[in-house]
Design a protein around this motif. Sequence first.
Motif, PDB file in Angstrom:
ATOM      1  N   UNK A  12       0.918  -1.185  -0.078  1.00  0.00           N
ATOM      2  CA  UNK A  12      -0.132   0.075   0.054  1.00  0.00           C
ATOM      3  C   UNK A  12       0.756   1.316  -0.011  1.00  0.00           C
ATOM      4  N   UNK A  13       2.043   1.033   0.351  1.00  0.00           N
ATOM      5  CA  UNK A  13       2.904   2.267   0.630  1.00  0.00           C
ATOM      6  C   UNK A  13       3.216   3.042  -0.938  1.00  0.00           C
ATOM      7  N   UNK A  14       2.844   4.468  -0.728  1.00  0.00           N
ATOM      8  CA  UNK A  14       3.072   5.154  -2.211  1.00  0.00           C
ATOM      9  C   UNK A  14       4.297   5.358  -2.542  1.00  0.00           C
ATOM     10  N   UNK A  15       4.778   5.931  -3.716  1.00  0.00           N
ATOM     11  CA  UNK A  15       6.297   6.029  -4.114  1.00  0.00           C
ATOM     12  C   UNK A  15       6.668   6.944  -3.149  1.00  0.00           C
ATOM     13  N   UNK A  16       8.110   6.647  -2.967  1.00  0.00           N
ATOM     14  CA  UNK A  16       8.716   7.596  -2.103  1.00  0.00           C
ATOM     15  C   UNK A  16       8.848   7.137  -0.466  1.00  0.00           C
ATOM     16  N   UNK A  76       8.841  -0.999   9.890  1.00  0.00           N
ATOM     17  CA  UNK A  76       8.673   0.448   9.802  1.00  0.00           C
ATOM     18  C   UNK A  76       8.388   0.707   8.161  1.00  0.00           C
ATOM     19  N   UNK A  77       8.096   2.133   8.276  1.00  0.00           N
ATOM     20  CA  UNK A  77       7.745   2.697   7.092  1.00  0.00           C
ATOM     21  C   UNK A  77       8.604   3.890   7.005  1.00  0.00           C
ATOM     22  N   UNK A  78       9.487   3.982   5.842  1.00  0.00           N
ATOM     23  CA  UNK A  78      10.330   5.017   5.901  1.00  0.00           C
ATOM     24  C   UNK A  78      10.352   5.739   4.582  1.00  0.00           C
ATOM     25  N   UNK A  79      11.192   7.026   4.397  1.00  0.00           N
ATOM     26  CA  UNK A  79      11.319   7.575   3.210  1.00  0.00           C
ATOM     27  C   UNK A  79      12.447   7.016   2.658  1.00  0.00           C
ATOM     28  N   UNK A  80      12.317   6.619   1.235  1.00  0.00           N
ATOM     29  CA  UNK A  80      13.389   5.618   0.587  1.00  0.00           C
ATOM     30  C   UNK A  80      14.568   6.380   0.502  1.00  0.00           C
ATOM     31  N   UNK A  81      14.561   7.589   0.368  1.00  0.00           N
ATOM     32  CA  UNK A  81      15.811   8.517   0.316  1.00  0.00           C
ATOM     33  C   UNK A  81      16.902   8.091   1.346  1.00  0.00           C
ATOM     34  N   UNK A  82      16.084   7.328   2.443  1.00  0.00           N
ATOM     35  CA  UNK A  82      17.055   7.157   3.645  1.00  0.00           C
ATOM     36  C   UNK A  82      17.891   5.814   3.621  1.00  0.00           C
ATOM     37  N   UNK A  83      17.697   5.142   2.544  1.00  0.00           N
ATOM     38  CA  UNK A  83      18.163   3.718   2.144  1.00  0.00           C
ATOM     39  C   UNK A  83      19.284   4.290   1.181  1.00  0.00           C
ATOM     40  N   UNK A  99      -0.730   6.577   7.632  1.00  0.00           N
ATOM     41  CA  UNK A  99       0.150   7.750   7.081  1.00  0.00           C
ATOM     42  C   UNK A  99      -0.304   7.670   5.358  1.00  0.00           C
ATOM     43  N   UNK A 100      -1.091   6.655   5.037  1.00  0.00           N
ATOM     44  CA  UNK A 100      -1.470   6.336   3.549  1.00  0.00           C
ATOM     45  C   UNK A 100      -3.029   5.592   3.774  1.00  0.00           C
TER      46      UNK A 100
END
Length: 199
Positions: A66-70, A92-99, A182-183
């Motif tokens: 279900x997580x949206x892009x990003x 955990x759900x995180x902002x992908x730029x942290x990877x 969060x979504x």
Amino acid sequence: MRVAPEASPPDWPVPPDGGWNADDLDLLPDLPPHTQLIDAGLVFACPQSVFHERATSFFGRQLSGAAPQGLDVLCRFTVDVDRQNRVEPDVLVLREQALTGPDQTRVPAAAVVLAVEVVSPDSVSRDRETKPAKYARVGIAHYWRVESEKGLAAVHAFELEPTTRAYTSVGIFRERMKVSAPFPMDLDLTAIKARPSGE
């Protein structure tokens, strides 16, 4: 008469003055998998129940789908809260730029959007009190605590109130969990159960 040799004391790591810090989890040899750092002390994982494993897998799959892009989703991955606390949410759900790469072992708390903890008998006070207080302090916007009620899931969902920097309840969900943040998600919580024998 034979005398049994004295058992040698366990080879536990001895903390330095002031306790361990977040970097030590990557440096200490032979730590058990999923060791956490809470208030400068090491916390070792206990064997997990079938409910715990199925709930963790369920939320990992559902959030990933279900997580949206990003946004990205990880299970049992450590989060840097501060120098004395490096904790491991079950999901955990995180902002992908942290990877940043395949050898990464932790992410900053500022990148985390949602932390999910599945409560075990040994983690009740950590998941109900210690961890949510730390997650709120560093600004993680959403926290879900999953409890087993006679083998059925009850999800306690919280959202950060920005002025008080404390979590407020947005509901307790059984059987079905429908949320917009969060979504958007609509989850069948009855799917978190052991498979019948022979399946």
